[in-house]
Design a protein around this motif. Structure first.
Motif, PDB file in Angstrom:
ATOM      1  N   TYR A  93       0.979  -1.240   0.087  1.00  0.00           N
ATOM      2  CA  TYR A  93      -0.022  -0.081  -0.102  1.00  0.00           C
ATOM      3  C   TYR A  93       0.878   1.187  -0.038  1.00  0.00           C
ATOM      4  N   TYR A  94       0.662   2.149  -0.962  1.00  0.00           N
ATOM      5  CA  TYR A  94       1.601   3.527  -1.226  1.00  0.00           C
ATOM      6  C   TYR A  94       0.602   4.491  -0.861  1.00  0.00           C
ATOM      7  N   CYS A  95       1.228   5.511  -0.127  1.00  0.00           N
ATOM      8  CA  CYS A  95       0.429   6.836   0.190  1.00  0.00           C
ATOM      9  C   CYS A  95       1.028   7.807  -0.978  1.00  0.00           C
ATOM     10  N   ASN A  96      -0.087   8.693  -1.609  1.00  0.00           N
ATOM     11  CA  ASN A  96       0.234   9.546  -2.493  1.00  0.00           C
ATOM     12  C   ASN A  96      -0.337  10.879  -1.954  1.00  0.00           C
ATOM     13  N   VAL A  97       0.671  11.881  -2.471  1.00  0.00           N
ATOM     14  CA  VAL A  97       0.016  13.502  -2.047  1.00  0.00           C
ATOM     15  C   VAL A  97       0.134  14.403  -3.352  1.00  0.00           C
ATOM     16  N   LEU A  98      -0.922  15.167  -3.264  1.00  0.00           N
ATOM     17  CA  LEU A  98      -1.058  16.142  -4.420  1.00  0.00           C
ATOM     18  C   LEU A  98      -1.290  17.370  -3.847  1.00  0.00           C
ATOM     19  N   GLY A  99      -0.360  18.238  -4.246  1.00  0.00           N
ATOM     20  CA  GLY A  99      -0.426  19.764  -3.774  1.00  0.00           C
ATOM     21  C   GLY A  99       0.397  20.831  -4.207  1.00  0.00           C
ATOM     22  N   LEU A 100       0.845  21.883  -3.457  1.00  0.00           N
ATOM     23  CA  LEU A 100       1.790  22.743  -4.150  1.00  0.00           C
ATOM     24  C   LEU A 100       2.940  22.957  -2.891  1.00  0.00           C
ATOM     25  N   ALA A 101       4.103  23.082  -3.860  1.00  0.00           N
ATOM     26  CA  ALA A 101       5.308  23.426  -2.868  1.00  0.00           C
ATOM     27  C   ALA A 101       5.036  24.823  -2.519  1.00  0.00           C
ATOM     28  N   ASN A 102       6.267  25.435  -1.492  1.00  0.00           N
ATOM     29  CA  ASN A 102       6.195  26.628  -1.152  1.00  0.00           C
ATOM     30  C   ASN A 102       6.719  27.586  -2.610  1.00  0.00           C
ATOM     31  N   ASP A 103       7.291  26.903  -3.243  1.00  0.00           N
ATOM     32  CA  ASP A 103       7.932  27.805  -4.519  1.00  0.00           C
ATOM     33  C   ASP A 103       6.779  27.355  -5.793  1.00  0.00           C
ATOM     34  N   TRP A 104       5.767  27.015  -5.390  1.00  0.00           N
ATOM     35  CA  TRP A 104       4.642  26.738  -6.258  1.00  0.00           C
ATOM     36  C   TRP A 104       4.810  25.599  -7.285  1.00  0.00           C
ATOM     37  N   HIS A 105       5.815  24.936  -7.278  1.00  0.00           N
ATOM     38  CA  HIS A 105       5.955  23.735  -8.065  1.00  0.00           C
ATOM     39  C   HIS A 105       4.898  22.849  -7.619  1.00  0.00           C
ATOM     40  N   PRO A 106       4.175  21.881  -8.418  1.00  0.00           N
ATOM     41  CA  PRO A 106       3.254  21.030  -8.294  1.00  0.00           C
ATOM     42  C   PRO A 106       3.919  19.811  -7.461  1.00  0.00           C
ATOM     43  N   ILE A 107       3.258  19.408  -6.358  1.00  0.00           N
ATOM     44  CA  ILE A 107       3.795  17.976  -5.611  1.00  0.00           C
ATOM     45  C   ILE A 107       2.767  16.801  -6.048  1.00  0.00           C
ATOM     46  N   ASP A 108       3.609  15.759  -6.467  1.00  0.00           N
ATOM     47  CA  ASP A 108       2.810  14.483  -6.637  1.00  0.00           C
ATOM     48  C   ASP A 108       3.871  13.456  -5.897  1.00  0.00           C
ATOM     49  N   SER A 109       3.487  13.164  -4.907  1.00  0.00           N
ATOM     50  CA  SER A 109       4.843  12.332  -3.988  1.00  0.00           C
ATOM     51  C   SER A 109       4.384  11.061  -3.724  1.00  0.00           C
ATOM     52  N   TRP A 110       5.244  10.027  -3.555  1.00  0.00           N
ATOM     53  CA  TRP A 110       4.779   8.530  -3.175  1.00  0.00           C
ATOM     54  C   TRP A 110       5.310   8.406  -1.829  1.00  0.00           C
ATOM     55  N   GLY A 111       4.873   7.617  -0.859  1.00  0.00           N
ATOM     56  CA  GLY A 111       5.753   6.837   0.169  1.00  0.00           C
ATOM     57  C   GLY A 111       6.468   5.567  -0.573  1.00  0.00           C
ATOM     58  N   GLN A 112       7.098   5.065   0.663  1.00  0.00           N
ATOM     59  CA  GLN A 112       8.023   3.951  -0.004  1.00  0.00           C
ATOM     60  C   GLN A 112       7.010   2.590   0.329  1.00  0.00           C
ATOM     61  N   GLY A 113       5.810   2.516   0.758  1.00  0.00           N
ATOM     62  CA  GLY A 113       5.162   1.479   0.576  1.00  0.00           C
ATOM     63  C   GLY A 113       5.120   0.763   2.013  1.00  0.00           C
ATOM     64  N   THR A 114       3.985   0.040   2.222  1.00  0.00           N
ATOM     65  CA  THR A 114       3.940  -0.695   3.506  1.00  0.00           C
ATOM     66  C   THR A 114       2.991  -1.889   3.064  1.00  0.00           C
ATOM     67  N   GLN A 115       3.550  -2.921   3.701  1.00  0.00           N
ATOM     68  CA  GLN A 115       3.068  -4.249   3.074  1.00  0.00           C
ATOM     69  C   GLN A 115       1.838  -4.481   4.073  1.00  0.00           C
ATOM     70  N   VAL A 116       0.602  -5.117   3.346  1.00  0.00           N
ATOM     71  CA  VAL A 116      -0.549  -5.590   3.986  1.00  0.00           C
ATOM     72  C   VAL A 116      -0.415  -7.090   3.649  1.00  0.00           C
ATOM     73  N   THR A 117      -0.676  -7.834   4.520  1.00  0.00           N
ATOM     74  CA  THR A 117      -0.914  -9.351   4.111  1.00  0.00           C
ATOM     75  C   THR A 117      -1.980  -9.843   4.907  1.00  0.00           C
ATOM     76  N   VAL A 118      -2.852 -10.423   4.282  1.00  0.00           N
ATOM     77  CA  VAL A 118      -4.161 -10.943   4.802  1.00  0.00           C
ATOM     78  C   VAL A 118      -4.057 -12.788   4.663  1.00  0.00           C
ATOM     79  N   SER A 119      -3.942 -13.300   5.590  1.00  0.00           N
ATOM     80  CA  SER A 119      -3.909 -14.759   5.474  1.00  0.00           C
ATOM     81  C   SER A 119      -3.942 -15.474   7.172  1.00  0.00           C
ATOM     82  N   SER A 120      -4.582 -16.537   6.838  1.00  0.00           N
ATOM     83  CA  SER A 120      -4.834 -17.383   8.124  1.00  0.00           C
ATOM     84  C   SER A 120      -3.595 -18.358   8.216  1.00  0.00           C
TER      85      SER A 120
END
Length: 120
Positions: A93-120
């Protein structure tokens, strides 16, 4: 530069719950939307849920009624509460952020990912 720190993944049995968190920091003037995506081996990355700065949400059909996305604007943090987890929810699972930086450049950033495992 924007840093995203994710947490909350892990191993859970079917029917269980997990809560993911993602905190954004760095060169951020404003955030328009924060979201969670997932990618299972051999599959394309897909949107799970997204929330705008105004609180509007949208979800993948496969998680509606089971997952809830929320956000703390003051902390630039987004959460994903996942209930009634199924084996098919297993993915990175990856987090994503859309926005604006302080210098008005667009932000489209991703996290490093976190694993989710569903298993018995």
């Amino acid at each position: 530069q924007v840093q995203l720190v994710e947490s909350g993944g892990g191993l859970v049995q079917p029917g269980g719950s997990l809560r993911l968190s993602c905190a954004a920091s760095g060169n951020i003037a404003s955030i328009n939307a924060m979201g969670w995506y997932r990618q299972a081996p051999g599959n394309k990355r897909e949107l799970v849920a997204r929330i705008t700065s105004g609180g509007k949400t949208n979800y993948a059909d496969s998680v509606k009624g089971r997952f809830t996305i929320s956000r703390d604007n003051a902390k630039n943090t987004v959460y994903l509460q996942m209930n009634s987890l199924k084996p098919e929810d297993t993915a990175a699972y990856y987090c994503n952020v859309l926005g604006l930086a302080n210098d008005w450049h667009p932000i489209d950033s991703w996290g490093q990912g976190t694993q989710v495992t569903v298993s018995s």
